[in-house]
Design a protein around this motif. Structure first.
Motif, PDB file in Angstrom:
ATOM      1  N   PRO A 371       0.817  -1.228   0.000  1.00  0.00           N
ATOM      2  CA  PRO A 371       0.000   0.000   0.000  1.00  0.00           C
ATOM      3  C   PRO A 371       0.844   1.269   0.000  1.00  0.00           C
ATOM      4  O   PRO A 371       0.461   2.265  -0.624  1.00  0.00           O
ATOM      5  CB  PRO A 371      -0.834  -0.122   1.280  1.00  0.00           C
ATOM      6  CG  PRO A 371      -0.211  -1.189   2.094  1.00  0.00           C
ATOM      7  CD  PRO A 371       0.507  -2.107   1.139  1.00  0.00           C
ATOM      8  N   LEU A 372       2.005   1.223   0.659  1.00  0.00           N
ATOM      9  CA  LEU A 372       2.820   2.443   0.702  1.00  0.00           C
ATOM     10  C   LEU A 372       3.474   2.729  -0.653  1.00  0.00           C
ATOM     11  O   LEU A 372       3.574   3.889  -1.063  1.00  0.00           O
ATOM     12  CB  LEU A 372       3.883   2.330   1.806  1.00  0.00           C
ATOM     13  CG  LEU A 372       3.338   2.546   3.227  1.00  0.00           C
ATOM     14  CD1 LEU A 372       4.358   2.140   4.270  1.00  0.00           C
ATOM     15  CD2 LEU A 372       2.918   4.007   3.446  1.00  0.00           C
ATOM     16  N   ILE A 373       3.886   1.693  -1.364  1.00  0.00           N
ATOM     17  CA  ILE A 373       4.440   1.924  -2.707  1.00  0.00           C
ATOM     18  C   ILE A 373       3.339   2.458  -3.625  1.00  0.00           C
ATOM     19  O   ILE A 373       3.556   3.374  -4.427  1.00  0.00           O
ATOM     20  CB  ILE A 373       5.025   0.614  -3.305  1.00  0.00           C
ATOM     21  CG1 ILE A 373       6.256   0.169  -2.519  1.00  0.00           C
ATOM     22  CG2 ILE A 373       5.380   0.796  -4.782  1.00  0.00           C
ATOM     23  CD1 ILE A 373       7.483   1.021  -2.747  1.00  0.00           C
ATOM     24  N   LEU A 413       6.742  11.775  -0.023  1.00  0.00           N
ATOM     25  CA  LEU A 413       7.356  11.221   1.189  1.00  0.00           C
ATOM     26  C   LEU A 413       6.685  11.770   2.452  1.00  0.00           C
ATOM     27  O   LEU A 413       6.578  11.062   3.461  1.00  0.00           O
ATOM     28  CB  LEU A 413       8.867  11.496   1.219  1.00  0.00           C
ATOM     29  CG  LEU A 413       9.709  10.825   0.123  1.00  0.00           C
ATOM     30  CD1 LEU A 413      11.197  10.892   0.464  1.00  0.00           C
ATOM     31  CD2 LEU A 413       9.321   9.383  -0.126  1.00  0.00           C
ATOM     32  N   SER A 414       6.199  13.014   2.373  1.00  0.00           N
ATOM     33  CA  SER A 414       5.509  13.546   3.562  1.00  0.00           C
ATOM     34  C   SER A 414       4.202  12.782   3.790  1.00  0.00           C
ATOM     35  O   SER A 414       3.836  12.477   4.928  1.00  0.00           O
ATOM     36  CB  SER A 414       5.268  15.061   3.454  1.00  0.00           C
ATOM     37  OG  SER A 414       4.246  15.319   2.527  1.00  0.00           O
ATOM     38  N   VAL A 415       3.512  12.436   2.694  1.00  0.00           N
ATOM     39  CA  VAL A 415       2.264  11.658   2.839  1.00  0.00           C
ATOM     40  C   VAL A 415       2.597  10.241   3.337  1.00  0.00           C
ATOM     41  O   VAL A 415       1.918   9.701   4.216  1.00  0.00           O
ATOM     42  CB  VAL A 415       1.491  11.608   1.495  1.00  0.00           C
ATOM     43  CG1 VAL A 415       0.234  10.766   1.621  1.00  0.00           C
ATOM     44  CG2 VAL A 415       1.139  13.010   1.021  1.00  0.00           C
ATOM     45  N   LEU A 416       3.662   9.664   2.792  1.00  0.00           N
ATOM     46  CA  LEU A 416       4.066   8.317   3.218  1.00  0.00           C
ATOM     47  C   LEU A 416       4.392   8.302   4.710  1.00  0.00           C
ATOM     48  O   LEU A 416       4.017   7.383   5.432  1.00  0.00           O
ATOM     49  CB  LEU A 416       5.297   7.840   2.440  1.00  0.00           C
ATOM     50  CG  LEU A 416       5.133   7.493   0.964  1.00  0.00           C
ATOM     51  CD1 LEU A 416       6.423   6.924   0.405  1.00  0.00           C
ATOM     52  CD2 LEU A 416       4.018   6.499   0.751  1.00  0.00           C
ATOM     53  N   LYS A 417       5.095   9.323   5.152  1.00  0.00           N
ATOM     54  CA  LYS A 417       5.496   9.394   6.559  1.00  0.00           C
ATOM     55  C   LYS A 417       4.255   9.455   7.461  1.00  0.00           C
ATOM     56  O   LYS A 417       4.161   8.753   8.473  1.00  0.00           O
ATOM     57  CB  LYS A 417       6.382  10.633   6.751  1.00  0.00           C
ATOM     58  CG  LYS A 417       6.766  10.937   8.172  1.00  0.00           C
ATOM     59  CD  LYS A 417       7.767   9.928   8.705  1.00  0.00           C
ATOM     60  CE  LYS A 417       8.248  10.346  10.094  1.00  0.00           C
ATOM     61  NZ  LYS A 417       8.568   9.208  10.929  1.00  0.00           N
ATOM     62  N   LYS A 418       3.301  10.310   7.038  1.00  0.00           N
ATOM     63  CA  LYS A 418       2.070  10.436   7.816  1.00  0.00           C
ATOM     64  C   LYS A 418       1.345   9.083   7.875  1.00  0.00           C
ATOM     65  O   LYS A 418       0.931   8.601   8.918  1.00  0.00           O
ATOM     66  CB  LYS A 418       1.168  11.487   7.136  1.00  0.00           C
ATOM     67  CG  LYS A 418       0.358  12.270   8.146  1.00  0.00           C
ATOM     68  CD  LYS A 418      -0.590  13.299   7.555  1.00  0.00           C
ATOM     69  CE  LYS A 418      -0.123  14.059   6.347  1.00  0.00           C
ATOM     70  NZ  LYS A 418      -1.211  14.737   5.648  1.00  0.00           N
ATOM     71  N   ALA A 419       1.225   8.449   6.686  1.00  0.00           N
ATOM     72  CA  ALA A 419       0.516   7.167   6.603  1.00  0.00           C
ATOM     73  C   ALA A 419       1.228   6.102   7.440  1.00  0.00           C
ATOM     74  O   ALA A 419       0.586   5.290   8.110  1.00  0.00           O
ATOM     75  CB  ALA A 419       0.428   6.721   5.145  1.00  0.00           C
ATOM     76  N   ASP A 424      -1.777   3.340   8.742  1.00  0.00           N
ATOM     77  CA  ASP A 424      -2.913   2.997   7.882  1.00  0.00           C
ATOM     78  C   ASP A 424      -2.809   3.678   6.516  1.00  0.00           C
ATOM     79  O   ASP A 424      -3.542   4.629   6.222  1.00  0.00           O
ATOM     80  CB  ASP A 424      -4.222   3.417   8.577  1.00  0.00           C
ATOM     81  CG  ASP A 424      -5.438   3.009   7.765  1.00  0.00           C
ATOM     82  OD1 ASP A 424      -5.288   2.181   6.831  1.00  0.00           O
ATOM     83  OD2 ASP A 424      -6.544   3.531   8.042  1.00  0.00           O
ATOM     84  N   PRO A 425      -1.923   3.171   5.632  1.00  0.00           N
ATOM     85  CA  PRO A 425      -1.779   3.810   4.318  1.00  0.00           C
ATOM     86  C   PRO A 425      -3.046   3.757   3.485  1.00  0.00           C
ATOM     87  O   PRO A 425      -3.287   4.639   2.663  1.00  0.00           O
ATOM     88  CB  PRO A 425      -0.660   3.008   3.649  1.00  0.00           C
ATOM     89  CG  PRO A 425      -0.338   1.868   4.525  1.00  0.00           C
ATOM     90  CD  PRO A 425      -1.000   2.053   5.840  1.00  0.00           C
ATOM     91  N   HIS A 426      -3.894   2.737   3.729  1.00  0.00           N
ATOM     92  CA  HIS A 426      -5.110   2.598   2.901  1.00  0.00           C
ATOM     93  C   HIS A 426      -6.004   3.831   2.998  1.00  0.00           C
ATOM     94  O   HIS A 426      -6.711   4.159   2.045  1.00  0.00           O
ATOM     95  CB  HIS A 426      -5.883   1.342   3.301  1.00  0.00           C
ATOM     96  CG  HIS A 426      -5.156   0.085   2.895  1.00  0.00           C
ATOM     97  ND1 HIS A 426      -4.359  -0.619   3.763  1.00  0.00           N
ATOM     98  CD2 HIS A 426      -5.064  -0.544   1.702  1.00  0.00           C
ATOM     99  CE1 HIS A 426      -3.823  -1.644   3.133  1.00  0.00           C
ATOM    100  NE2 HIS A 426      -4.226  -1.625   1.869  1.00  0.00           N
ATOM    101  N   LYS A 427      -5.930   4.491   4.134  1.00  0.00           N
ATOM    102  CA  LYS A 427      -6.747   5.700   4.327  1.00  0.00           C
ATOM    103  C   LYS A 427      -6.449   6.738   3.240  1.00  0.00           C
ATOM    104  O   LYS A 427      -7.312   7.508   2.839  1.00  0.00           O
ATOM    105  CB  LYS A 427      -6.393   6.266   5.711  1.00  0.00           C
ATOM    106  CG  LYS A 427      -7.296   7.346   6.197  1.00  0.00           C
ATOM    107  CD  LYS A 427      -7.001   7.647   7.654  1.00  0.00           C
ATOM    108  CE  LYS A 427      -6.402   9.034   7.799  1.00  0.00           C
ATOM    109  NZ  LYS A 427      -5.899   9.296   9.151  1.00  0.00           N
TER     110      LYS A 427
END
Ligand code: PMP
Length: 443
Positions: A371-373, A413-419, A424-427
Motif C-alpha cells: 500500500p505504501l508503494i 514522502l511527507s504523505v508516506l510518513k504520515k501514513a 494505515d496507508p489505505h486511508k
C-alpha cells in the motif's frame, strides 16, 4: 496539486480487459502494477522527457517506456531515420544494407561481439542465445540468474519447484502451458553466490550448455563474482551469456561487460539499443556464433530495416553526444536528492543502483510495503511525474525535470510518513492497492 483525471484511460482499460487476455501485452504495463484506478493506462504521445495520456494529462516520464527510451521520446535524429526508411519501404524480398552496417557497429563497440544476429525483442534474443549455446555444446541444460523473458526454456525453471523463479522474476509464478517434459532443464543460481553456480555445474556434469545471467542490473557485483563465473564457465566448457537487455547502452556503450571487465561468449541486447523501436541483438564470439549458420533461426521481420536504422541512429547519437555522461549525471542528481528527502522526512528512503537505472527503495514493514508503494506512485502523479518502481533516465531529462521529480517526491514522502506513523496507508489510497512486484535478485 490535483491528481490527474484518468477516466478515459480507465474506460479504455475496461474495454481492453474484455478482449485482450490480461489486458496488456507487457506484464509491466498492467495498470494493476502501478496505482490501480488512479494511474494512467494509455499514453498517446511523447516528446523528449514528456508524455501525454488519453485524458490529455502531461507528465514527466521517469519510466522511459520501461527502459527503451534512452535519448528521449520521438527524438528527432532517430525518428527521422526511421521515417526516411519507411518512405523507402520497410520489408524487402532480399536483405537491407543497414543490417550489415549495424552488425559492424556492434562488433566495434561490444567487447564480446565478433558476429551478430538480430531479432525483435530482448526475450527472443535470449531464446536465440540459448539455442546457439545448446547447438554449440550439444548439451541441453541451462543455468540462469535474473530475468530472461517469457519463453518455455526460461519459465521451465519453475517446473521443478514453484519457487525457483522467486528471486529472479516473480514469487510463485504460475507457469501453466510450459511443457512438463522440460523439468530440470533450467536451473537457477544465486547472484553474487559463486558456490551456488558451482553446485549446479557439479550436480549436472557435462550437461550444462549455458550460464545466462544479468551481469548487473543496477548495482555493482562483488569484485570476484563475475570473474569466478567466467572461470567456472571455462572450466566446465559452458557458454557464458550476459543478458544485457537492461544494462546494454545504459551502463556504457559496451554494456556491463565493458564496465565490469568480464567478457562473455555471447551477450543479448534490446530495449535501449534503438530508443524505442523494436529490435534485439545477439552478439558473440565467432567460434560460438558461427554455429548459428547451421541452426534454423529464421523470421521474416528479424531483417526489418526500420529497427536497424533506429538502432544505428541511436548508437551514433549516444556516441556523438556523450549522452551517457549526461544520463549518469542526471541520475546521480536524482539519487542524491531523493536520499536527502528521505532524511528530511525521517524515512529510510533511497534510490540505490547505477544512476541510469535506480530503484526507489523504502525500508517499510513488510505488511505495509504494497500500500505504501502504491501511495508513492499515486502521490508522484499529483506532482506530474510518471514514476514507477524503477527510475530510467534518458538524455532528454534536464535538471529541471529532476527538480520537478524531487518536488513531487517531497510531497509523496511527507504523505508516506504520515501514513506510516498512523499505520494505515489505505486511508490515503484513492484507488486500489498495486499487485505483486517483480521480486528480482539482480537489481
Ligand atoms: N532480459 C532482461 C534482463 C529484461 O529486463 C527483459 C525485459 N524487461 C527481457 C530480457 C525481455 O525483453 P523483452 O521484453 O524485450 O522481450
Amino acid at each position: 496539486m490535483d491528481r490527474p483525471d484518468v477516466s478515459n484511460s480507465l474506460a479504455l482499460y475496461e474495454r481492453a480487459q474484455q478482449i485482450i487476455p490480461g489486458g496488456t501485452q507487457l506484464f509491466s504495463r498492467r495498470p494493476e502494477r502501478f496505482a490501480p484506478g488512479v494511474y494512467p493506462c494509455y499514453l498517446t504521445h511523447g516528446k523528449g522527457s514528456k508524455v501525454w495520456d488519453v485524458d490529455g494529462n502531461e507528465y514527466i516520464d521517469f519510466m522511459c517506456g520501461v527502459g527503451p527510451v534512452i535519448l528521449g521520446h520521438a527524438f528527432e535524429p532517430v525518428t527521422n531515420a526511421v521515417i526516411e526508411q519507411l518512405r523507402k519501404g520497410s520489408s524487402f524480398t532480399v536483405n537491407h544494407p543497414a543490417e550489415v552496417e549495424l552488425a559492424e557497429l556492434l562488433v566495434e563497440i561490444i567487447p564480446c561481439a565478433e558476429m551478430v544476429r538480430f531479432c525483435k525483442s530482448g526475450g527472443t534474443a535470449d531464446e536465440i542465445a540459448v539455442r546457439i549455446a545448446r547447438g554449440h555444446t550439444g548439451r541441453d541444460k541451462v543455468a540462469i540468474c535474473g530475468y530472461h523473458g517469457w519463453h518455455d526454456w526460461y519459465l521451465a525453471a519453475n517446473l521443478a519447484t514453484s519457487d525457483n523463479l522467486d528471486g529472479h522474476l516473480l514469487p510463485g509464478l504460475d507457469i501453466r502451458g510450459v511443457p512438463r517434459v522440460l523439468e530440470g532443464t533450467t536451473i537457477p543460481f544465486e547472484y553474487n553466490e559463486l558456490c551456488s553456480l558451482e553446485r549446479v555445474l557439479e550436480e549436472n556434469p557435462g550437461q550444462i550448455a549455458a550460464i545466462i545471467m544479468e551481469a548487473a542490473r543496477s548495482e555493482e557485483p562483488s569484485p570476484w563474482f563475475l570473474r569466478g563465473v567466467r572461470e567456472l564457465a571455462d572450466k566446465h566448457g559452458v557458454v557464458l551469456i550476459f543478458d544485457e537487455v537492461i544494462t546494454g547502452f545504459r551502463l556504457g556503450l559496451g554494456g556491463a561487460q565493458e564496465r565490469l571487465g568480464v567478457t562473455p561468449d555471447i551477450a543479448t541486447f534490446g530495449k535501449a539499443m534503438s530508443n524505442g523501436h523494436p529490435i534485439g541483438a545477439v552478439c558473440g564470439r565467432r567460434e560460438v556464433m558461427q554455429d548459428a549458420a547451421n541452426m534454423f533461426i529464421s523470421s521474416t521481420y528479424y531483417s526489418d530495416p526500420a529497427g536497424m536504422v533506429a538502432a544505428i541512429a541511436t548508437i551514433r547519437q549516444l556516441q556523438d553526444k556523450e549522452a551517457l555522461v549526461h544520463i549518469w549525471g542526471i541520475g546521480y542528481l536524482l539519487q542524491r536528492g531523493f536520499a536527502e528527502l528521505g532524511q528530511k522526512h525521517g524515512l529510510d528512503a533511497t534510490c540505490p543502483g547505477y544512476p541510469p537505472v535506480t530503484h526507489p527503495h523504502f525500508d517499510f514493514p513488510e505488511e505495509l510495503h504494497k500500500p505504501l508503494i502504491t501511495l508513492y506512485l499515486q502521490e508522484m502523479l499529483r506532482g506530474g511525474i510518471l514514476a514507477g518502481t524503477v527510475n530510467y533516465i534518458c538524455y532528454s531529462h534536464s535538471e529541471e525535470d529532476v527538480t520537478a521529480f524531487l518536488e513531487a517526491a517531497d510531497n509523496a514522502l511527507s504523505v508516506l510518513k504520515k501514513a506510516l506513523d498512523e499505520g494505515d496507508p489505505h486511508k490515503y489510497l484513492e484507488g486500489a492497492e498495486r499487485g505483486d512486484d517483480f521480486g528480482r535478485l539482480v537489481r
